[in-house]
Design a protein around this motif. Sequence first.
Motif, PDB file in Angstrom:
ATOM      1  N   GLU A   1       0.011  -0.390  -0.320  1.00 42.22           N
ATOM      2  CA  GLU A   1      -0.085  -1.408   0.724  1.00 42.22           C
ATOM      3  C   GLU A   1      -1.530  -1.602   1.150  1.00 42.22           C
ATOM      4  O   GLU A   1      -2.319  -0.690   1.120  1.00 42.22           O
ATOM      5  N   GLU A   2      -1.849  -2.803   1.551  1.00 49.88           N
ATOM      6  CA  GLU A   2      -3.163  -3.091   2.120  1.00 49.88           C
ATOM      7  C   GLU A   2      -2.920  -3.733   3.482  1.00 49.88           C
ATOM      8  O   GLU A   2      -2.022  -4.544   3.640  1.00 49.88           O
ATOM      9  N   ALA A   3      -3.700  -3.368   4.465  1.00 54.03           N
ATOM     10  CA  ALA A   3      -3.601  -4.015   5.776  1.00 54.03           C
ATOM     11  C   ALA A   3      -4.992  -4.188   6.326  1.00 54.03           C
ATOM     12  O   ALA A   3      -5.851  -3.356   6.117  1.00 54.03           O
ATOM     13  N   SER A   4      -5.248  -5.313   6.999  1.00 52.18           N
ATOM     14  CA  SER A   4      -6.590  -5.491   7.563  1.00 52.18           C
ATOM     15  C   SER A   4      -6.497  -5.890   9.026  1.00 52.18           C
ATOM     16  O   SER A   4      -5.605  -6.605   9.433  1.00 52.18           O
ATOM     17  N   TYR A   5      -7.470  -5.389   9.797  1.00 51.94           N
ATOM     18  CA  TYR A   5      -7.544  -5.596  11.239  1.00 51.94           C
ATOM     19  C   TYR A   5      -8.776  -6.442  11.490  1.00 51.94           C
ATOM     20  O   TYR A   5      -9.846  -6.122  11.037  1.00 51.94           O
ATOM     21  N   SER A   6      -8.634  -7.564  12.161  1.00 49.98           N
ATOM     22  CA  SER A   6      -9.797  -8.424  12.332  1.00 49.98           C
ATOM     23  C   SER A   6     -10.129  -8.650  13.797  1.00 49.98           C
ATOM     24  O   SER A   6      -9.497  -8.100  14.685  1.00 49.98           O
ATOM     25  N   ALA A   7     -11.127  -9.500  14.022  1.00 48.95           N
ATOM     26  CA  ALA A   7     -11.806  -9.552  15.313  1.00 48.95           C
ATOM     27  C   ALA A   7     -10.929  -9.792  16.527  1.00 48.95           C
ATOM     28  O   ALA A   7     -10.983  -8.991  17.427  1.00 48.95           O
ATOM     29  N   GLU A   8     -10.147 -10.874  16.605  1.00 46.60           N
ATOM     30  CA  GLU A   8      -9.692 -11.257  17.952  1.00 46.60           C
ATOM     31  C   GLU A   8      -8.198 -11.287  18.207  1.00 46.60           C
ATOM     32  O   GLU A   8      -7.804 -12.008  19.102  1.00 46.60           O
ATOM     33  N   VAL A   9      -7.282 -10.700  17.777  1.00 45.54           N
ATOM     34  CA  VAL A   9      -7.175  -9.646  16.772  1.00 45.54           C
ATOM     35  C   VAL A   9      -5.972 -10.023  15.928  1.00 45.54           C
ATOM     36  O   VAL A   9      -4.986 -10.476  16.487  1.00 45.54           O
ATOM     37  N   GLY A  10      -5.995  -9.792  14.642  1.00 50.15           N
ATOM     38  CA  GLY A  10      -4.825 -10.063  13.833  1.00 50.15           C
ATOM     39  C   GLY A  10      -4.841  -9.200  12.598  1.00 50.15           C
ATOM     40  O   GLY A  10      -5.791  -8.451  12.377  1.00 50.15           O
ATOM     41  N   TYR A  11      -3.799  -9.292  11.812  1.00 57.52           N
ATOM     42  CA  TYR A  11      -3.814  -8.560  10.550  1.00 57.52           C
ATOM     43  C   TYR A  11      -2.989  -9.291   9.501  1.00 57.52           C
ATOM     44  O   TYR A  11      -2.113 -10.107   9.819  1.00 57.52           O
ATOM     45  N   CYS A  12      -3.313  -9.009   8.255  1.00 55.92           N
ATOM     46  CA  CYS A  12      -2.543  -9.466   7.104  1.00 55.92           C
ATOM     47  C   CYS A  12      -2.223  -8.235   6.270  1.00 55.92           C
ATOM     48  O   CYS A  12      -2.843  -7.191   6.432  1.00 55.92           O
ATOM     49  N   PHE A  13      -1.275  -8.374   5.354  1.00 52.12           N
ATOM     50  CA  PHE A  13      -0.971  -7.250   4.474  1.00 52.12           C
ATOM     51  C   PHE A  13      -0.428  -7.759   3.147  1.00 52.12           C
ATOM     52  O   PHE A  13       0.027  -8.902   3.031  1.00 52.12           O
ATOM     53  N   SER A  14      -0.520  -6.913   2.147  1.00 52.39           N
ATOM     54  CA  SER A  14       0.067  -7.226   0.841  1.00 52.39           C
ATOM     55  C   SER A  14       0.353  -5.925   0.111  1.00 52.39           C
ATOM     56  O   SER A  14      -0.237  -4.889   0.429  1.00 52.39           O
ATOM     57  N   LEU A  15       1.246  -5.999  -0.865  1.00 51.15           N
ATOM     58  CA  LEU A  15       1.429  -4.866  -1.761  1.00 51.15           C
ATOM     59  C   LEU A  15       0.178  -4.747  -2.607  1.00 51.15           C
ATOM     60  O   LEU A  15      -0.428  -5.766  -2.972  1.00 51.15           O
ATOM     61  N   ALA A  16      -0.211  -3.519  -2.922  1.00 49.69           N
ATOM     62  CA  ALA A  16      -1.444  -3.312  -3.684  1.00 49.69           C
ATOM     63  C   ALA A  16      -1.393  -4.027  -5.031  1.00 49.69           C
ATOM     64  O   ALA A  16      -2.424  -4.427  -5.562  1.00 49.69           O
ATOM     65  N   THR A  17      -0.197  -4.218  -5.569  1.00 52.42           N
ATOM     66  CA  THR A  17      -0.048  -4.877  -6.883  1.00 52.42           C
ATOM     67  C   THR A  17       0.126  -6.383  -6.749  1.00 52.42           C
ATOM     68  O   THR A  17       0.223  -7.082  -7.749  1.00 52.42           O
ATOM     69  N   GLN A  18       0.184  -6.875  -5.500  1.00 51.21           N
ATOM     70  CA  GLN A  18       0.454  -8.309  -5.310  1.00 51.21           C
ATOM     71  C   GLN A  18      -0.508  -8.919  -4.287  1.00 51.21           C
ATOM     72  O   GLN A  18      -0.088  -9.502  -3.293  1.00 51.21           O
ATOM     73  N   THR A  19      -1.809  -8.787  -4.551  1.00 52.19           N
ATOM     74  CA  THR A  19      -2.788  -9.323  -3.591  1.00 52.19           C
ATOM     75  C   THR A  19      -2.800 -10.852  -3.586  1.00 52.19           C
ATOM     76  O   THR A  19      -3.455 -11.462  -2.745  1.00 52.19           O
ATOM     77  N   ASP A  20      -2.070 -11.470  -4.521  1.00 55.78           N
ATOM     78  CA  ASP A  20      -1.961 -12.929  -4.506  1.00 55.78           C
ATOM     79  C   ASP A  20      -0.868 -13.379  -3.524  1.00 55.78           C
ATOM     80  O   ASP A  20      -0.713 -14.564  -3.255  1.00 55.78           O
ATOM     81  N   ARG A  21      -0.125 -12.414  -2.989  1.00 61.60           N
ATOM     82  CA  ARG A  21       0.936 -12.723  -2.005  1.00 61.60           C
ATOM     83  C   ARG A  21       0.602 -12.031  -0.685  1.00 61.60           C
ATOM     84  O   ARG A  21       1.134 -10.987  -0.354  1.00 61.60           O
TER      85      ARG A  21
END
Length: 569
Positions: A1-21
Amino acid sequence: EEASYSAEVGYCFSLATQTDRIQQEFWGEEHGLRSAKTPTCILFNEKHKFKEFGYDAVMKYSTLPSSEAHKWYYFQNFKMKLYNKVTNKITANMELKADNGKRFPALKVFSESLRYMKDHALNTIGEASYQTIYDTEDVTWVITVPAIWDTSARQFMRLAAKEAGLITDMFSEKLIIALEPEAASVWCKQLPRQGFVAEGGDREKFEESPGTQYVVVDCGGGTIDITVHEVQKNRSLKELHKASGGGWGGNRVDENFKEFLKEIFQGGIWEEYAKNHPTECHQMMYNFGLQKCSSRREEVYIRCYHNLTRVAERKQKDIPLLFEGVQGALWCDGTIKITYEKMTSFFAYSVKKTIGALQEILNKPEMATVKYILLVGGFASSIILRDEIYQTFSEQYHILCPRDAQVAIAKGAILFGSNPQIVASRISALTYGVEITQAFDIAVHDVQKKRVSKTDNYVYCTGLFQKLVGNGDVVEIDKVASYAFTPTEADQTNAVFCFFCTEKKDAKYVDEEGMKKLGSCTVPMPNPELGRNRQLKLDIKFGLTEFKATGTDVTSGESRVVMIDFLTV
């Protein structure tokens, strides 16, 4: 899994094998809103216990009675506290001032925010993957920070992530620090033409056109962050100009509006209102914040609350009379009507500084082949900011804004997290080096820095600066800066390396004007039998978003990754 935390504030995530989704979370639906981000606001009770974050913190704080509100610790826009060009003293035990004026540990504010986001993300990921339970260890976390943040601010975020349980140790590779304009660049370079609000001609994706050069302007709430990239043949990115920018983000617009209110409600009215009715005051500012990024070129209406009128009456002031002679604002039965021209004036400082910084970069001869300016970040959705940049630069450059400008950074962070080598080289923003000693030479060394070894009368010069990388140098991400070190004392069992930086191209001594101590690390030299005939090698990678150091005792062949401590005063 990948997850990102950004400035004001939000996040997105994807399966490590599906970064196009890439999937993103929406916020505020329980409050009748649907936003890609939630406010960077956190609320603690009087016992320092975490209570709410984001919209929930805003709503809870706004509904507290004024008699209770001053007991609670409310923070907003606190990320900016890690960027201060004047003092810039970021330490693990630094404190922040809450809305009630009381001090509170900064590390707890940041770590509890990250803990909330972590728990929220793991819950969302579990729901999105048919209730599969993911553990924190299964996730690579990507935290985005402004590129203009220094080494101590980046390390502070890593420490906060550790305190929040995202990682178990400071060396963990399960946390990646991504630079916000870089993450946005990574996202934008793979967007099709239709991915932009306005596009510049009939072109393919940037990543399909090696040699394409563009400026990324990340317009956040706190900072405006600018970087310049060139697309390479293998679709990676090369930085062409060191990261620049400053604290001129959207929050400056809010501050200017607040100063305008103080001018109108003079004679201590506004100060008394803000002190005795903080939740109402906050709600007014929040309503203004929602309207400042409106795409409509028309007047703005800000509702005032009854307590403001009552405070004015107690001071024998008639509110309509306070507006007499005020340019750009009218009192309309409990509402302040602000003209579009006045609204534009609140943006003047941010616009002037942003355009000035862009001109300074683009006027350099080496920037002559740049053709595009990309505007990303939440503040980029402001029509006033976009209009001013368009009017200044559109004759020479294509001005592009991705359709999802607010989440371009979070989505790009996913792509960066899956391939940090995608930014192949960076430009060093400063000259970095280490403090060393050398055999004393009366012809070249300052006699005041002359020292004598206590073990074998070795005479040496102390406080010398050994440059490792220079301001403006191109640093490839895998490039290693090495320094071979011989102990000063024959019986030394460890070596302490102190790191310094300067805006100058080079320096001779670490106590010269403009030098700043960054931090230090300790490398063991366990076998003193050979005295000073021992060698220690320090290898540092400066091309990464966080410096990585390895110390090797050449005598024993023992190598270890060393943590450079940037958070101790």
